[in-house]
Design an enzyme around this catalytic site. Structure first.
Site, PDB file in Angstrom:
ATOM      1  N   GLN B 194       3.066  -4.571  40.256  1.00  0.00           N
ATOM      2  CA  GLN B 194       3.711  -4.918  41.278  1.00  0.00           C
ATOM      3  C   GLN B 194       2.791  -4.814  42.705  1.00  0.00           C
ATOM      4  O   GLN B 194       2.158  -3.770  42.696  1.00  0.00           O
ATOM      5  CB  GLN B 194       4.612  -3.741  41.640  1.00  0.00           C
ATOM      6  N   GLY B 235      15.204  -1.255  46.150  1.00  0.00           N
ATOM      7  CA  GLY B 235      14.384  -1.783  45.187  1.00  0.00           C
ATOM      8  C   GLY B 235      13.204  -3.072  45.694  1.00  0.00           C
ATOM      9  O   GLY B 235      13.300  -3.435  46.671  1.00  0.00           O
ATOM     10  N   HIS B 236      12.617  -3.389  44.809  1.00  0.00           N
ATOM     11  CA  HIS B 236      11.473  -4.370  45.131  1.00  0.00           C
ATOM     12  C   HIS B 236      12.031  -5.631  45.489  1.00  0.00           C
ATOM     13  O   HIS B 236      13.033  -6.034  44.836  1.00  0.00           O
ATOM     14  CB  HIS B 236      10.525  -4.461  43.887  1.00  0.00           C
ATOM     15  N   ASN B 237      11.596  -6.063  46.644  1.00  0.00           N
ATOM     16  CA  ASN B 237      11.880  -7.418  46.981  1.00  0.00           C
ATOM     17  C   ASN B 237      13.363  -7.697  47.828  1.00  0.00           C
ATOM     18  O   ASN B 237      13.695  -8.506  48.203  1.00  0.00           O
ATOM     19  CB  ASN B 237      11.745  -8.604  45.828  1.00  0.00           C
TER      20      ASN B 237
END
Lengths: 330, 330, 330
Positions: B194, B235-237
């Site tokens: 990440q 969460g990511h993005n």
């Protein structure tokens, strides 16, 4: 910390059932294969578990047959809990104030309190006798920590937080962060300042990563003997009654009033301004946006009395087939 | 910090209704019995609460009768909020950089910023004017903290995290931890690195223990004026639109796109890659794995338009009896 | 860190499709407009996303037409993951023990381990070779951290916690806090002392703010390759099998046994003493209070096999109308 069964019999109020000189090194769960472990057995189900494994010794109730070194106690679980307490080792913390702790000159720290490395105690804070403040705790302005309370590493008390005596606050718990209050003014979310306090009773335990927000005005309160598990969220101005137990990842929203001796199982929720009577139990995952005025167990979301909630859940999968059958009738 | 009602009338834009010399010491909630407390009343329901208790004084709207020291204001709640703001005390933090803070030589800390004891500011980080960095904050490599933002104790910014101006990040919030990405290669869970960023707008508030993960690539973004309560997971993005409000223990999963002015009540969830239109509201506990393209309130799991969701929930307990009745017909 | 497509082709095992001298500065998501970004495309859906935006270059599979600088790879996603790994920058941490770290004389820290500012390592703890202990970590009494494991800032290990090799523990994770055990003695909630351990396998990742409680007796265990997302709660004496993945805000209650290669999606729950077979998957929000003995996907609360759970949920909104129609029949 090893003991013969004879020694333990004395300490636990039990009788030696077999192998009085057998040496036990530690308490173990029923499914352990530790040859030096002592476990307990209180029912046929536990007995199956114990006999399927090989813990060295077992505490059994009178009349239970077992061909293994064992103790006999009227209440095997209680005897086992006494054993657990014998094996407790408090986390190490040197007496006195560690030289790296940053204590404001106006703060009061009782002589018998221990303050660990890198703790910060802000102005006007008061740390009572026998308190343990572990590393990285932040005891904010005008906070009070009562006698013999333990703050584990990384606990944060913002401001005007009063913690009672003999409490245990686990790592990363946050007491006194701002309640969540905003008002949309048609342009931005205006912050409603949160200037109230947090008041925690005596003998309270607060789990790792849990949060009790400060009140908008007045105080968010936890009664005596309240026990919060990990990651529990208590909103601003909520009130939790004495001896209530709240399991992991549950939340009590703002201004809710939870009675005494309430049990909230894991991942449950109480909406804002809702009231729960004394003795209410929420089953795991239950959530209520309505007052629950009668003691008893509630199930589901929205939460209903247990029997009704279970009945509805049990019937649900069959409704379609029953309707289909009726539809085919003609 | 005590005031007479006459003084307060001037400060709050209200008129004195009774007892102009009555002295008020603090704002209190409607159910307070504090003889020096000032509360407010905006409806018959509040009036019942206030009269059942004994707060010293009350702010009431024009025309409301009350036999107690009081102020009259067109908008009692707004006047009370002004009072709250008067009682706000910022947590203490000495100006300048505390000698125990560990600041990398390549980091830039503006002269008017305050950095508390034991903070760590890593290489390439930039702390703007007026920022407050409370004890134990970790401002990681190449992170940027905008003007007048407050990082309360124990905030962690991993790397490449950009926080805007006038933000408030509460204790134990974590910005920029790895997004959760693994790929099973038939032998082990391979980590998908990440390497993206976190970009937080201006005037954002992030609650205690909340987490905003860094993007896999690109950035996880929170728009201007976003407000996150405690223990919220982004969460990511994921992308959160301007002025969106997310209450406690809610989650927005990876790559989800939440619009502007969205409200997510407590314990809600948005699955990965899902889109929520501007103006969507999720009622408490609602969860959606599907896009919600129309503004409005949604209820339940799976989330449905409020009226429909409530109707289904209300009918559910009666379906069995109705079917039973039909079954008995013949 | 810029590369021409020709250079990247070599590094990623791809072929240059167009513009071999085009320079790429970073990986970006498919919906990026970064002119120097490289993204990937593996399906028609992604292609639409990519062509609606303007990332500088794309990795495509053989046969996919695109009029933009691109690379061709058999597995575009895998090539992109390789690219991500190239851009990884470990958080900075100076080798050796920082002078402000407080290490008990009886603790062992391997020469090649790094211990950051303000870390505390308690008596009897052992830090293996290559370990990184970031600022504010508390490595408690008799804890062991295996080779090359990373403890990000603010990680807390209470006591008797064993972490394997090559693990990653994110900020604010708490390993070894007391399990949640109390017994009502008709007067107060008596604490059941928690004296067990936590044993974490190799290659485990634990997310920000997650907690793994110590066992009452024995150990709470996470197998090899287990991956926990943020704010995950693992109760005392729970056992998690190898390579199991647990997403954000999920909980495994006390003494539950979760098999290997299990997937728990976001906000899921497993009640205490429940067993999940190897290969079980819980869909988002699923919760089970019963054993799930067959591998497969489960949905809902209470969790049911996916097809059945979806069927019940899909039919639910229509049951009322169908019954109404039947009621009108006569």
């Amino acid at each position: 910390m090893s003991w013969t069964l004879t020694q333990l019999a004395g300490l636990l109020g039990a009788e030696v059932g077999e192998s009085p000189d057998f040496v036990v090194a530690r308490p173990v769960p029923a499914d352990s294969d530790d040859p030096q472990g002592l476990t307990f057995c209180e029912s046929a189900k536990y007995l199956r578990l114990v006999t399927a494994h090989s813990a060295g010794a077992v505490i059994v109730p009178p009349g239970m047959e077992i061909s293994r070194p064992h103790l006999v106690a009227d209440h095997p679980r209680a005897a086992f809990e006494t054993l657990l307490a014998m094996y407790r080792r408090p986390l190490p913390l040197r007496p006195g104030v560690h030289p790296t702790a940053v204590i404001d000159p106006s703060a009061e720290v009782e002589r018998t309190a221990s303050v660990g490395p890198y703790a910060v105690v802000e102005r006007g804070a008061r740390i009572a006798a026998g308190v343990k403040v572990f590393p990285y705790c932040y005891v904010g302005e005008d906070c009070t920590v009562g006698e013999n309370t333990v703050l584990y590493p990384h606990v944060v008390l913002y401001q005007d937080v009063r913690v009672g005596s003999r409490c245990v606050v686990h790592a990363h718990a946050v007491l006194g962060a701002d309640g969540f209050g905003f008002r949309w003014d048609s342009r931005v979310q205006q912050k409603i300042e949160q200037v109230g306090a947090v008041v925690i009773g005596d003998d309270v335990e607060i789990g790792a990563g849990s949060a009790v927000d400060r009140a908008t005005a007045g105080a968010t309160t936890l009664g005596n003997g309240v026990k919060l598990d990990n990651m529990v969220q208590i909103g601003h101005n909520a009130r939790i009654g004495d001896h209530t137990v709240i399991c992991g990842q549950s939340a009590v929203a703002g201004s809710a009033v939870v009675g005494g001796r309430v049990t909230m199982a894991g991942q449950t929720g109480v909406a804002d301004h809702v009231e729960l009577a004394d003795g209410v139990s929420l089953a795991a995952r239950a959530m209520t946006a309505k007052d629950l005025k009668q003691p008893g167990v509630y199930y589901g979301s929205p939460a209903r009395p247990l029997a009704e909630g279970l009945r509805i859940a049990a019937r649900l999968p069959h409704l379609h087939e029953r309707i289909e059958k009726l539809e085919r009738r003609e």
